[in-house]
Enzyme design. Structure first.
Site, PDB file in Angstrom:
ATOM      1  N   GLY A 145       0.843  -1.213   0.000  1.00  0.00           N
ATOM      2  CA  GLY A 145       0.000   0.000   0.000  1.00  0.00           C
ATOM      3  C   GLY A 145       0.859   1.235   0.000  1.00  0.00           C
ATOM      4  N   ASN A 146       0.262   2.353   0.354  1.00  0.00           N
ATOM      5  CA  ASN A 146       1.049   3.586   0.488  1.00  0.00           C
ATOM      6  C   ASN A 146       0.405   4.450   1.570  1.00  0.00           C
ATOM      7  OD1 ASN A 146      -0.874   5.523  -0.796  1.00  0.00           O
ATOM      8  ND2 ASN A 146      -0.547   4.144  -2.540  1.00  0.00           N
ATOM      9  N   LEU A 147       0.977   5.618   1.804  1.00  0.00           N
ATOM     10  CA  LEU A 147       0.612   6.419   2.986  1.00  0.00           C
ATOM     11  C   LEU A 147      -0.582   7.352   2.779  1.00  0.00           C
ATOM     12  CD1 LEU A 147       4.223   7.356   4.162  1.00  0.00           C
ATOM     13  CD2 LEU A 147       2.666   5.687   5.175  1.00  0.00           C
ATOM     14  N   ALA A 162      -3.434   7.941  -4.777  1.00  0.00           N
ATOM     15  CA  ALA A 162      -2.057   7.461  -4.888  1.00  0.00           C
ATOM     16  C   ALA A 162      -2.161   5.984  -5.282  1.00  0.00           C
ATOM     17  CB  ALA A 162      -1.340   7.630  -3.562  1.00  0.00           C
TER      18      ALA A 162
END
Ligand code: PMT
Length: 403
Positions: free
Chosen positions: A212-214, A281
Site C-alpha cells: 500500500g502507500n501512505l 495514490a
C-alpha cells in the site's frame, strides 16, 4: 450538506395566521446549518411569541425600532441586520407587507430592514384566496419580482377563513427546499458531473498482507466535498480510507481496494462525466500472483515478482472526449520537470504538483502546498493551506478554465 449551512438567515415574520409555522421553519433552517435571526412586525407578535422564536433561533428577536428592554434604550439597527444577512426570508408575507415593500413604506423594522438589505430576498405570501388573486396583489408580487426578489408561490388548500383555494403559505419544508434549489442552480458547477479518485490502493500479496502507500484520502475527499459545494454531482472512487462524506447527499462514494478495481470503477463512469480529478495514490505495480494461503516464514529472504498496474489517469487521457482532466503529481525531486512531463504524457488540462520536500505537504497532513501547471505551461503557485482551502482553489481553477 445544505447550501444554507453556515449562512446567516434573517427571517421576517408578519402578522398572518401562518406565522405559527415560522417556529418549524426556524427549526428547519437551524437544522440545515444556518444561523437564524428573526425580525417581526409589531402585530406579528400576536400570532407567535418572540420568546418561541428567540428560543428556537438562539438569538434575540426584534420587532420595534427602539429596544426598551435594554439597560440603556437603544436603536435596533435595521442597517446592521440587513448587512448581517446572507439571505432574508419574509414568511409569511401579508398583502399589507407586500404592498409596503413595493412602495418602500418603512413604517416598521421589518420593512426598514428590507430596504437596507443587500442580500437576496425571498418572499412567501400568505393571505386569503380573494386577496391573493386580487389584481392589486398580483401587480405587487410582479413588482417585487421585478425588483429582484424571489417569490415562493403560495399553495392551495384550506385557508384560515374556511375557504379553499390558493393563498396558503408554502409549508416550511417547501420553503427550505425551494430556497436550496434556487441557490444550488446558481452554483458554478450545477448540472456538471465530477469524478474524483482518492486514497491509496492496496495490492494483495496473500490473504493478510498487501502493498500500500501512505495516502489517507484527505485530499481527494476534500475535493469531493468542494465539488459538491460548487453544485456538482460527484462520484468519489476511493481506495481504503477512514475519511467520511457524511451529510453530502450529492456525493456517490464507491469503495475499491486495488488499482485494477479503481480502474474498472473509473471506466464505468468516465464517459458520462464532465470533469475528472485523479487525487489517488495508485500503486504502479502489484504482485504477479496472490498466494491463496498466508505465506509462511521460511527462508531469510522472500522475493515477490511485481507486474505493472494499468495507469488509470493515462487511460482517461487517452479516452478523453470533452472531459476536463486534472491529475496530481507527488514528487520528491525535479518536481516541476516531472510534473510537466506527466501533464503531457497523460493528456491533462492541468496538473497539481505537491512535493514531499515541502513541510506540511503531501500524505496524511491536514495541509498541502500545491503548484498548478496548465497545458499552456502557465504556472500558479499557492502557499501552504488546509486541504479544504487547497480543494477550493483547485475547483476555482477548474471553473475558470472549464468551457
Ligand atoms: O490522501 P492524502 O493523505 O491527503 O495525500 C494526498 C496525496 C499526496 C495522495 C495527493 O495530494 C496526491 O499527490 N495524489 C497523487 C499521488 C500519486 O500517485 O502521484 P503520481 O505522481 O505517482 O501519479 C500521477 C497521477 O497519475 C496521479 O494523479 C495519480 O492518481 C495517477 N495515477 C498514477 C498511477 C496509476 N497507476 N494510475 C493513476 O491514475
Amino acid at each position: 450538506m445544505s447550501v444554507l449551512s453556515g449562512k446567516n438567515i434573517l427571517l421576517g415574520v408578519t402578522a398572518g395566521i401562518a406565522a405559527y409555522k415560522t417556529a418549524h421553519l426556524t427549526r428547519l433552517l437551524i437544522k440545515a446549518g444556518a444561523q437564524v435571526r428573526v425580525v417581526m412586525t409589531p402585530r406579528a407578535v400576536e400570532f407567535v411569541t418572540p420568546l418561541t422564536l428567540s428560543t428556537l433561533s438562539k438569538n434575540p428577536v426584534v420587532y420595534e425600532f427602539i429596544n426598551h428592554d435594554a439597560e440603556k434604550e437603544m436603536w435596533n439597527s435595521h442597517v446592521e441586520l440587513g448587512l448581517w444577512a446572507d439571505y432574508y426570508i419574509i414568511a409569511p408575507a401579508t398583502a399589507n407587507t407586500i404592498s409596503k415593500m413595493v412602495k418602500g413604506t418603512a413604517d416598521n423594522l421589518l420593512i426598514a430592514t428590507y430596504l437596507s438589505a443587500k442580500c437576496p430576498v425571498y418572499v412567501a405570501p400568505a393571505m386569503d384566496l380573494d386577496m391573493y388573486r386580487h389584481p392589486s396583489t398580483r401587480d405587487n408580487l410582479d413588482a417585487l419580482s421585478s425588483f429582484g426578489n424571489v417569490i415562493i408561490p403560495a399553495e392551495s388548500g384550506e385557508l384560515a377563513s374556511g375557504l379553499i383555494g390558493e393563498g396558503r403559505m408554502a409549508e416550511p419544508e417547501t420553503i427550505v427546499a425551494f430556497i436550496e434549489q434556487h441557490l444550488v442552480q446558481k452554483l458554478p458547477l450545477f448540472g456538471k458531473k465530477v469524478l474524483i479518485t482518492a486514497g491509496p490502493t492496496y495490492e494483495l500479496i496473500d490473504p493478510v498482507r498487501f502493498i500500500g502507500n501512505l495516502s489517507s484520502g484527505k485530499m481527494g475527499f476534500e475535493l469531493a466535498k468542494a465539488a459538491a459545494d460548487f453544485g456538482a454531482e460527484v462520484i468519489l472512487i476511493s481506495g481504503p480510507s477512514h475519511q467520511s462524506i457524511e451529510g453530502y447527499t450529492q456525493i456517490k462514494r464507491v469503495d475499491v481496494m486495488s488499482a485494477q478495481n479503481m480502474y474498472d470503477s473509473v471506466f464505468q463512469s468516465y464517459a458520462g462525466v464532465d470533469i475528472a480529478i485523479a487525487a489517488a495514490a495508485v500503486a504502479d505495480y502489484r504482485p504477479e500472483n496472490v498466494a491463496d494461503q498466508k505465506i509462511k516464514k521460511s527462508d531469510e529472504t522472500l522475493s515477490i515478482k511485481l507486474v505493472k498496474n494499468p495507469d488509470i489517469l493515462a487511460g482517461m487521457g487517452k479516452e478523453k472526449k470533452n472531459q476536463f482532466l486534472v491529475g496530481f503529481a507527488l514528487e520528491t525531486e525535479n518536481e516541476l520537470a516531472n510534473a510537466q512531463s506527466k501533464l503531457i504524457k497523460k493528456n491533462l488540462d492541468f496538473i497539481v504538483l505537491n512535493s514531499l520536500q515541502d513541510p506540511g505537504a503531501g500524505f496524511k497532513t491536514d495541509t498541502n502546498k500545491i503548484t498548478i501547471i496548465d497545458k499552456f505551461d502557465c504556472i500558479t503557485e499557492f502557499t501552504l493551506q488546509t486541504k479544504k482551502e487547497v480543494a477550493k482553489n483547485i475547483l476555482n481553477m477548474i471553473v475558470k478554465n472549464f468551457k
